[in-house]
Scaffold this active site. Structure first.
Site, PDB file in Angstrom:
ATOM      1  N   ASP A 408       0.373  -1.671 128.745  1.00  0.00           N
ATOM      2  CA  ASP A 408       0.403  -2.423 127.494  1.00  0.00           C
ATOM      3  C   ASP A 408      -1.006  -2.760 127.021  1.00  0.00           C
ATOM      4  OD1 ASP A 408       1.782  -4.168 125.483  1.00  0.00           O
ATOM      5  OD2 ASP A 408       0.741  -5.738 126.591  1.00  0.00           O
ATOM      6  N   GLU A 461      -0.566   2.609 125.795  1.00  0.00           N
ATOM      7  CA  GLU A 461      -0.390   2.106 124.432  1.00  0.00           C
ATOM      8  C   GLU A 461      -1.789   1.769 123.927  1.00  0.00           C
ATOM      9  OE1 GLU A 461       1.354  -1.584 121.785  1.00  0.00           O
ATOM     10  OE2 GLU A 461       0.654  -1.849 123.819  1.00  0.00           O
TER      11      GLU A 461
END
Length: 777
Positions: A408, A461
């Protein structure tokens, strides 16, 4: 021993123990030599009497309480270098037999201390935390924690009435680790570490390496065994490879489906029984779980974890989670975990100022504080912090069978100035904006997983154009296997939000992605981030009335599934949920019934068939990251908003994808193709089965030897309104092509013979020519 003469050591330790700041309890408590005899010292504040028992239960000595704080001393009649003894402890209401924790030596080996201090222990979770074990025939739990700047650390729990005076731990100065073995503590016991910091403040902390945690709002760690290693299925891990079909279903376990009667979560077992058959039926190859590491606040969706080694207790036990993953594997589905190592919350029981110092985070808020999320940023340059985070990746892949990690907020990790104004960040040692320590952490972790992860993949990401995210560290890359293509997602969704009449002016928004397609290994994501915070659902982003919105969505999904790159779809998008995602409610499954009017069921059927077609035809996935696998057939028809491209497999087979992003049917639309063969419409988003208008080509399409778009052959199509169609090409067999070529050659020879003059014809022509010449004279 009825009288006792206090030594300076006694007086010092009485104060240290009673005031709970003893840093070296093992040098005083337990069995020690005192001249010609041995003494056993015990500190139990609530005890009234203490007797020393031999291994067979005989009373060796009765201890004298030498201080009201709870210090007992027993003198033995002879010297013992070691002694297997027990304690019989009297309390006001009962007398019980106990093991003395201070008679057990440390199980930390010098090599462990060295590797942990250096930050190179491959699996520190096998040492740190709480481990069920047996020492000298006694079962219990070995506790250890890293807190180098603490004055005193104690284990507290329901086994010692949360009294920090009772079980102070042993300090290892060479590594900053504290440890103790507590006999007779069992699985399921609650515990924390009570830390006295250098300023005299008491901090009650959850275990950073806890394998289980209490259900929120309680915050204690729970003693449980280190999960056994999972045997890796090589076939499943092969499904992670770049030349395989990867279609990811992103799931938030707390809101995928809930109990109707009380809106309560399903547990891991219920999720396994419902989610896995659904995902299998829908044709997805992977499940991606939003973070399931323990977190205190439901509204963070798991993205503010306090227990990286602890599966959240919201849905059951760690073993229950392992069962869910095992059942997914049995169904042939891989499991990816959202992995949050970019920041952590400021909750007092967590990592923040763990031992009174900025241990896990940077001290300077310009490096250590994330102002967007009110979280703290890990100090990746610290060996022990690096080790804590990096080994966590291996923990999830080895101990739970996780097949991949989606990291993330990578951009927030690798840029020091991420979301900061001038003056709010500190440059790196070279004056740049890159976080070199974070990049080193990511490279080394990715390299480690390549070596130890048995085919587990890591997905980034990363929302910027940072170069080399999926390139090898040996090529100055970061070493991820895949990267989310945020640029493609933003451009194409922006295009789809336009009224079709204006799309012609922004044709490049759908094609620009090919300019950088082969710079990284991309995943095309329609994630949870796109359906929250006022962004609307994916359906809500589509332009037009109800019919047009659904037609646009089906056409868009078709374009996405045909386009190079692996696929990711957040739950609810597969049936076009109309409202934004709410983490506190179930998805709107009722839309698949009569209330949905068939529209949502149509999208569900379309996504299912897209996934099945995607897996059936290698042309749609084998060469995602090779320019040889893609060719534009129609790229510049901006006036009609038509796109067409060919996807190719390694063996030369191909699938043509054609999209029409206007509500106008394009009849007799000719597209050039590179080879003769049988062309068949295999998918059509406008089919009645998907609630479309049922315009199409109805099976086989004639291929003609008519040049078009620079190709020697062409096909003529009816392209439905707001649609995407898939056309499979079956090239003519080699024998048929050769036979046709032979016929053509024979015809050419016959033609040449027909045109070649005979001897008689030549003679007549010669005489006529001679006569004409004579007449001329």
């Amino acid at each position: 021993m009825k009288t006792y003469t206090y030594s300076k050591q006694d007086l010092s330790f009485i104060e240290q123990l009673s005031q709970a700041y003893c840093k070296d309890p093992f040098s005083y408590l337990g069995l020690h030599q005192a001249g010609d005899v041995s003494v056993i010292r015990v500190f139990l504040p609530e005890a009234t009497t203490v007797k020393i028992l031999s291994a067979d239960g005989q009373i060796l000595s009765e201890a004298l309480k030498i201080d009201d704080s709870g210090l007992f001393v027993a003198q033995l009649s002879q010297q013992y270098s070691s002694l297997n003894y027990r304690l019989r402890v009297g309390y006001s209401l009962a007398e019980i037999d106990l093991e003395d924790p201070y008679r057990f030596t440390s199980s930390l080996l010098p090599m462990d201390n060295w590797l942990l201090a250096e930050g190179t222990h491959l699996r520190p979770y096998e040492i740190l935390g709480a481990h069920l074990k047996t020492q000298e025939g006694v079962s219990g739990v070995h506790f250890s924690v890293w807190a180098p700047n603490a004055r005193r650390v104690s284990v507290v729990g329901d086994f010692n009435y949360w009294d920090g005076r009772v079980n102070p731990m042993r300090f290892h100065a060479e590594s900053g680790i504290w440890d103790i073995f507590l006999p007779n503590v069992e699985k399921g016991a609650l515990y924390k570490f009570e830390i006295l910091d250098s300023n005299g403040n008491i901090r009650l902390k959850s275990d950073p390496y806890a394998f289980a945690s209490q259900f929120r709002p309680d915050t204690a760690s729970v003693v449980t065994g280190l999960p056994e290693k999972i045997e890796v299925d090589a076939k499943l891990r092969h499904a992670n490879e770049p030349d395989q079909p990867i279609s990811i279903y992103e799931v938030h376990l707390g809101s995928w489906r809930r109990h109707l009667e009380n809106n309560y979560w399903l547990n891991y077992e219920e999720i396994a029984n419902e989610l896995i058959p659904y995902v299998k039926d829908m044709g997805f190859t992977h499940i991606e779980l939003l973070p399931i590491t323990e977190y205190p606040f439901d509204g963070s969706w798991g993205y503010q974890p306090t227990g990286l080694y602890s599966p959240t207790s919201r849905f059951g036990s760690p073993d229950d989670l392992r069962t869910l993953i095992r059942k997914a594997h049995e169904a042939g589905i891989n499991v990816i975990l959202d992995w949050v190592v970019g920041h952590f919350p400021t909750d007092s029981h967590g990592l923040t100022e763990f031992d009174g110092s900025h241990l896990y985070e940077h001290q300077d808020p310009r490096e250590g504080y994330h102002q967007d999320w009110n979280t703290l940023i890990f100090n990746y340059g610290r060996h022990e912090v690096f080790n804590y985070l990096s080994s966590n990746a291996l923990y999830w892949t080895e101990r739970f069978g996780i097949d991949g990690l989606r990291v993330d907020a990578v951009s927030s990790m690798i840029y020091r100035d991420y979301s900061r104004k001038d003056g709010e960040w500190i440059p790196n040692q070279y004056g740049g904006r890159e976080n070199l320590e974070a990049l080193d952490f990511l490279r080394r972790t990715n390299r480690m997983l390549k070596k130890e992860g048995h085919g587990a993949v890591v997905i980034a990401e990363e929302s910027t154009s940072f170069a080399g995210i999926t390139h090898s560290p040996t090529e100055n890359g970061v070493g991820f296997d895949y990267k989310w293509n945020m640029g493609w997602m933003n451009d194409t969704l922006r295009y789809m939000s336009l009224d079709p009449i204006y799309r012609q002016y922004h044709h490049d928004w759908m094609t620009f992605g090919m300019m950088y397609q082969y710079s990284e290994k991309f995943v095309l994501p329609l994630s949870h981030d796109e359906v929250v915070h006022g962004k609307c659902s994916i359906l809500g982003k589509m332009s037009g009335d109800c019919w047009q919105k659904f037609a646009n969505l089906r056409a868009y999904y078709g374009y996405m599934w045909g386009y190079p790159g692996k696929k990711l779809l957040f739950m609810g998008n597969e049936f076009a949920q109309g409202r934004e995602w709410n983490y506190n409610e179930s998805l709107d499954w009722f839309l698949l019934g009569e209330q949905g009017g068939g529209w949502h069921k149509g999208v569900l059927n379309w996504v299912r068939d897209l996934n099945r077609t995607y897996q059936k035809y290698p042309a749609l996935y084998q060469l995602d990251y090779d320019p040889a696998g893609f060719e534009w057939l129609v790229v510049d028809d901006w006036q009609q908003s038509v796109f067409a491209f060919e996807r190719k497999a390694k063996n030369g087979e191909s699938v043509i994808v054609v999209s029409n992003f206007t509500p106008v049917v394009r009849h007799n639309y000719r597209i050039g193709v590179r080879q003769d063969g049988t062309y068949t419409e295999i998918l059509n988003s406008d089919a009645a089965y998907y609630e479309g208008s049922n315009v199409g080509n109805y099976g086989e399409i004639e291929c003609e030897a008519i040049e078009s778009h620079g190709k020697p052959f062409s096909i003529e199509l009816s392209i439905p309104p707001l649609s995407t169609i898939f056309i499979a090409c079956q090239p003519k067999p080699k024998e048929a092509v050769e036979a046709e070529q032979d016929i053509v050659k024979m015809a050419e020879v016959a033609m040449q013979k027909a045109l070649k003059p005979t001897k008689k014809t030549v003679s007549v022509k010669a005489k006529a020519h001679k006569k004409a010449h004579k007449n001329k004279k």
